[in-house]
Write a protein that holds these residues in place. Structure first.
Motif, PDB file in Angstrom:
ATOM      1  N   GLU A  58       0.868  -0.851  -0.187  1.00  0.00           N
ATOM      2  CA  GLU A  58      -0.068  -0.102  -0.284  1.00  0.00           C
ATOM      3  C   GLU A  58       0.141   1.089   0.074  1.00  0.00           C
ATOM      4  O   GLU A  58       0.663   2.404  -0.291  1.00  0.00           O
ATOM      5  CB  GLU A  58      -0.626   0.029   0.645  1.00  0.00           C
ATOM      6  CG  GLU A  58      -1.931  -0.874   1.303  1.00  0.00           C
ATOM      7  CD  GLU A  58      -2.973  -1.006   2.299  1.00  0.00           C
ATOM      8  OE1 GLU A  58      -3.326   0.427   2.619  1.00  0.00           O
ATOM      9  OE2 GLU A  58      -3.624  -2.138   2.554  1.00  0.00           O
ATOM     10  N   ASP A  82      -5.604  -5.147  -6.657  1.00  0.00           N
ATOM     11  CA  ASP A  82      -6.347  -5.029  -5.317  1.00  0.00           C
ATOM     12  C   ASP A  82      -5.899  -6.251  -4.590  1.00  0.00           C
ATOM     13  O   ASP A  82      -5.248  -6.795  -4.740  1.00  0.00           O
ATOM     14  CB  ASP A  82      -7.260  -5.522  -5.011  1.00  0.00           C
ATOM     15  CG  ASP A  82      -8.459  -6.254  -5.787  1.00  0.00           C
ATOM     16  OD1 ASP A  82      -8.070  -7.297  -5.173  1.00  0.00           O
ATOM     17  OD2 ASP A  82      -8.937  -6.278  -6.062  1.00  0.00           O
ATOM     18  N   SER A 176      -4.640   4.289  -6.911  1.00  0.00           N
ATOM     19  CA  SER A 176      -3.296   3.142  -6.513  1.00  0.00           C
ATOM     20  C   SER A 176      -2.159   3.576  -7.874  1.00  0.00           C
ATOM     21  O   SER A 176      -2.661   3.646  -8.764  1.00  0.00           O
ATOM     22  CB  SER A 176      -4.449   2.292  -6.283  1.00  0.00           C
ATOM     23  OG  SER A 176      -3.182   0.713  -6.589  1.00  0.00           O
ATOM     24  N   ALA A 203      -8.612  11.267   0.104  1.00  0.00           N
ATOM     25  CA  ALA A 203      -9.624   9.952   0.011  1.00  0.00           C
ATOM     26  C   ALA A 203     -10.814  10.955   0.199  1.00  0.00           C
ATOM     27  O   ALA A 203     -11.351  10.357  -1.146  1.00  0.00           O
ATOM     28  CB  ALA A 203      -9.849   9.216   1.226  1.00  0.00           C
ATOM     29  N   ALA A 509     -12.255   1.666   1.291  1.00  0.00           N
ATOM     30  CA  ALA A 509     -11.345   0.728   1.627  1.00  0.00           C
ATOM     31  C   ALA A 509     -11.986  -0.367   2.406  1.00  0.00           C
ATOM     32  O   ALA A 509     -13.001  -0.137   2.664  1.00  0.00           O
ATOM     33  CB  ALA A 509     -11.100   2.111   2.331  1.00  0.00           C
ATOM     34  N   ARG A 540     -12.183   7.874   9.921  1.00  0.00           N
ATOM     35  CA  ARG A 540     -12.946   6.859   9.456  1.00  0.00           C
ATOM     36  C   ARG A 540     -13.507   6.009  10.012  1.00  0.00           C
ATOM     37  O   ARG A 540     -13.381   4.340  10.165  1.00  0.00           O
ATOM     38  CB  ARG A 540     -11.230   5.865   8.776  1.00  0.00           C
ATOM     39  CG  ARG A 540      -9.969   7.039   7.658  1.00  0.00           C
ATOM     40  CD  ARG A 540      -9.380   6.037   7.511  1.00  0.00           C
ATOM     41  NE  ARG A 540      -9.971   5.216   6.274  1.00  0.00           N
ATOM     42  CZ  ARG A 540     -10.172   5.897   5.157  1.00  0.00           C
ATOM     43  NH1 ARG A 540      -9.456   7.203   5.034  1.00  0.00           N
ATOM     44  NH2 ARG A 540     -10.395   4.917   4.161  1.00  0.00           N
ATOM     45  N   PHE A 560     -13.433   1.855   8.748  1.00  0.00           N
ATOM     46  CA  PHE A 560     -12.600   1.399   7.436  1.00  0.00           C
ATOM     47  C   PHE A 560     -11.364   1.767   7.247  1.00  0.00           C
ATOM     48  O   PHE A 560     -10.689   2.635   8.638  1.00  0.00           O
ATOM     49  CB  PHE A 560     -12.971   3.271   6.611  1.00  0.00           C
ATOM     50  CG  PHE A 560     -15.218   2.348   6.167  1.00  0.00           C
ATOM     51  CD1 PHE A 560     -15.367   1.205   5.048  1.00  0.00           C
ATOM     52  CD2 PHE A 560     -15.978   2.901   6.588  1.00  0.00           C
ATOM     53  CE1 PHE A 560     -16.748   1.377   4.389  1.00  0.00           C
ATOM     54  CE2 PHE A 560     -17.340   2.352   6.809  1.00  0.00           C
ATOM     55  CZ  PHE A 560     -17.657   1.700   5.562  1.00  0.00           C
ATOM     56  N   ALA A 561     -10.480   0.854   6.831  1.00  0.00           N
ATOM     57  CA  ALA A 561      -8.849   0.944   6.787  1.00  0.00           C
ATOM     58  C   ALA A 561      -8.360   2.413   5.942  1.00  0.00           C
ATOM     59  O   ALA A 561      -9.530   2.786   5.740  1.00  0.00           O
ATOM     60  CB  ALA A 561      -8.362  -0.116   6.291  1.00  0.00           C
ATOM     61  N   SER A 563      -6.694   2.914   4.281  1.00  0.00           N
ATOM     62  CA  SER A 563      -6.131   2.601   2.456  1.00  0.00           C
ATOM     63  C   SER A 563      -6.454   2.559   1.776  1.00  0.00           C
ATOM     64  O   SER A 563      -7.376   1.082   2.612  1.00  0.00           O
ATOM     65  CB  SER A 563      -4.983   2.225   1.647  1.00  0.00           C
ATOM     66  OG  SER A 563      -4.452   2.810   0.715  1.00  0.00           O
ATOM     67  N   ASP A 564      -7.312   3.268   0.173  1.00  0.00           N
ATOM     68  CA  ASP A 564      -8.586   2.439  -0.168  1.00  0.00           C
ATOM     69  C   ASP A 564      -7.387   1.661  -1.306  1.00  0.00           C
ATOM     70  O   ASP A 564      -6.335   1.620  -1.501  1.00  0.00           O
ATOM     71  CB  ASP A 564      -8.855   2.848  -0.972  1.00  0.00           C
ATOM     72  CG  ASP A 564      -9.322   4.354  -0.403  1.00  0.00           C
ATOM     73  OD1 ASP A 564     -10.358   5.652  -1.290  1.00  0.00           O
ATOM     74  OD2 ASP A 564      -9.474   5.122   0.726  1.00  0.00           O
ATOM     75  N   VAL A 565      -8.286   0.370  -1.104  1.00  0.00           N
ATOM     76  CA  VAL A 565      -7.491  -0.792  -1.601  1.00  0.00           C
ATOM     77  C   VAL A 565      -8.900  -1.737  -2.938  1.00  0.00           C
ATOM     78  O   VAL A 565      -9.737  -1.303  -2.589  1.00  0.00           O
ATOM     79  CB  VAL A 565      -6.659  -2.375  -1.239  1.00  0.00           C
ATOM     80  CG1 VAL A 565      -5.640  -1.932  -0.192  1.00  0.00           C
ATOM     81  CG2 VAL A 565      -8.067  -2.115  -0.646  1.00  0.00           C
TER      82      VAL A 565
END
Length: 565
Positions: A58, A82, A176, A203, A509, A540, A560-561, A563-565
């Motif tokens: 990430e 992802d 990403s 984000a 995420a 988040r 939510f985490a 980082s967006d994956v």
């Protein structure tokens, strides 16, 4: 001004220890730190007997170090988009090992290998990426370093010289680096040009407004992040720092481009291309309107109405025929006319899904629309996912869902055969997108899962949202959970809240945790439910509350985490 480093020499050129590489929060990371991490990864990869390794990390600084470590160890990295279980399952059939943030992935060695002295080979050094495609099923695509090197040279010649005059330029991204667009502009171009990239992905619009100034900055983004910029945010600081905004992954609607120009002080530079072709053309709406300007070294022609291209970014010198319909303009540019018709057979008749989409796009009730064919018994039926305009939301409130959908069917009736009229509809705040900023058919089909009722949005803002939906006795959500009674399971209520939150707040995420989850009373068939959502970007966390005239049914907090994956 930093000297240009060819991609082949990013890790092998001697000296330049204090050359800028990245920002990690307030920490400035230089080339000395980068080369140490490259060496650790090179040592780790060199100790492995396999040739092909899936690489997913990430943090873009750690990713770049691992990428170059793999290349200098003679390995071929495979870059998944992802780290979902289904993705990993597919990868294990293609590679000899996993590296980075993947489950059980290899980590860098404790001791780094010596700095390489030989430059990378442009032809033998390769990376395998995955295209999303319209079906959503990833397809492997191999890229030679020569293709990547040629493309960043072209992009630098076309745009980079504007930004490179700022030695302290920082590159931010909402996309990403595991995909070709982010890899080129967030990682490879800064490494070659000696500009710092920022490891933390942006984000939300609030983050953009706060962090893109006052120091010189470049934003690498996509239509998914630029379509809904709130006018209520103060963009003064960002306008002071932003040198340019890049957008790729699909055309930016005219109204979104103009709104972005008002927020940022200049219209985004849109780059048209694909994973297969690399960059093809560019435009700025305020300058070029609908016309796309071919990038340097890109040749193009029209074959049977479709765009064909030839460039150094392709694997060979052959012409590549795209699925894009275009019209040539007198000044050497071209205008996009949409994708080539997607033809399906419904009751033995050929139906163009693209034609239905184009007709829906002309409706004043809609801001965007996508059409797909879903299995129905032994055949297919057309379904539509639509984003309502302001006029559409007003009409929906006045007419109700059934009458509104019938009005859309009537709009189509003059140009679409009756059997091709959409039977199923989904109203969404925004079209679902993947990390590449693209809307896939798989993501659209997921909106028609039988357990999800049609949602009517009352409010969908940056941090607050309210929606209504009804559950009926025949809904699949009631099937098989409580044999003695028709009760809506709590796990389904939670899933609906998360899915609505993702739609409204554009959350990609993964869920990191659940807190204060409560199910106060059962939901029975025939109940009209109201869902209230509140999003706190600083923590988040998204709180939800499901109510009806009977009172509160469910509430809780979803984390939510980062980082967006």
């Amino acid at each position: 001004m930093s000297e240009w480093l060819p991609l082949t020499e990013v890790a092998s050129r001697a000296g330049l220890s204090d050359r800028a590489v990245a920002w990690r929060d307030a920490q400035a990371l230089d080339r000395a730190a980068f080369l140490r991490e490259v060496g650790r990864w090179q040592a780790a990869f060199a100790a492995q007997s396999g040739q092909r390794f899936a690489l997913y990390i990430e943090d873009p600084f750690d990713f770049a170090a691992a990428l170059y470590g793999a290349w200098h160890a003679g390995k071929t990295p495979y870059l998944p988009g992802d780290a979902q279980p289904a993705t990993i399952e597919r990868l294990t059939r293609l590679v000899d090992g996993l590296a980075g943030d993947l489950p059980g992935g290899m980590r860098p060695a404790d001791e780094p290998a010596p700095q390489p002295t030989r430059s990378l080979d442009l032809v033998d050094t390769r990376v395998v990426m995955f295209t999303s495609g319209s079906s959503g099923e990833p397809a492997a695509l191999e890229k030679k370093l020569a293709q990547l090197d040629a493309e960043i040279h072209t992009q630098h010649a076309a745009f980079g010289t504007r930004w490179a005059r700022h030695a302290d330029l920082s590159v931010y991204a909402t996309v990403s680096h595991q995909h070709i667009y982010g890899l080129l502009f967030l990682v490879l171009w800064p490494l070659a040009a000696g500009r710092r990239f920022v490891t933390r992905r942006l984000a939300y619009a609030e983050e953009m407004a706060a962090r893109l100034g006052p120091a010189p900055s470049l934003l690498v983004s996509s239509p998914a992040h630029l379509k809904r910029l709130p006018e209520s945010i103060d963009w003064t600081l960002a306008r002071r720092g932003l040198q340019a905004v890049l957008s790729s992954g699909g055309p930016l609607p005219p109204e979104a481009a103009l709104q972005a120009a008002q927020c940022f002080g200049a219209a985004p530079i849109e780059i048209f291309g694909s994973s297969e072709t690399g960059g093809i053309a560019w435009r700025q709406r305020t300058v070029h309107a609908d016309r796309w300007q071919p990038l340097p070294q890109v040749e193009w022609r029209i074959d049977d109405g479709l765009l064909a291209v030839r460039s150094p970014y392709l694997p060979d010198a052959q012409w590549w025929l795209t699925a894009d319909r275009v019209r040539a303009d007198a000044d050497g540019s071209f205008v996009m006319l949409g994708r080539a018709d997607r033809i399906v057979k419904i009751e033995e008749k050929r139906v163009s899904l693209s034609a239905i989409e184009r007709r829906l796009a002309e409706s004043p009730l809609l801001a965007d629309a996508r059409v797909l064919a879903l299995a129905a018994g032994t055949g297919l039926r057309v379904a539509a996912v639509v984003v309502l305009s302001d006029a559409g939301r007003a009409a929906l409130a006045a007419q109700g869902r059934r009458a509104f959908n019938e009005a859309l069917r009537a709009w189509l009736a003059g140009s679409v055969e009756r059997i091709a009229l959409p039977r199923r509809w989904r109203h969404v705040a925004a079209l679902p997108v993947n990390a590449q900023g693209k809307t896939t058919e798989a993501a659209l089909a997921a909106l028609f899962d039988d357990d999800m009722p049609s949602v009517q949005w009352i409010e969908c803002g940056a941090t607050e949202a309210r929606a209504e939906f009804s559950v009926e006795a025949g809904d699949a959500a009631f099937d098989g959970h409580f044999p003695a009674a028709a009760i809506l399971p709590g796990v389904i209520q939670l899933d609906w809240a998360i899915r609505c939150g993702r739609d409204c707040f554009a959350l990609a995420a993964p869920v990191a945790g659940l807190e204060v989850l409560k199910f106060q009373q059962p939901v029975l068939p025939g109940t009209k439910l109201t869902l209230a959502l509140h999003w706190k970007p600083e923590t988040r966390a998204m709180t939800f509350r499901i109510t009806s005239t009977a009172g509160v049914h469910a509430s809780g907090r979803v984390l939510f985490a980062v980082s967006d994956v």
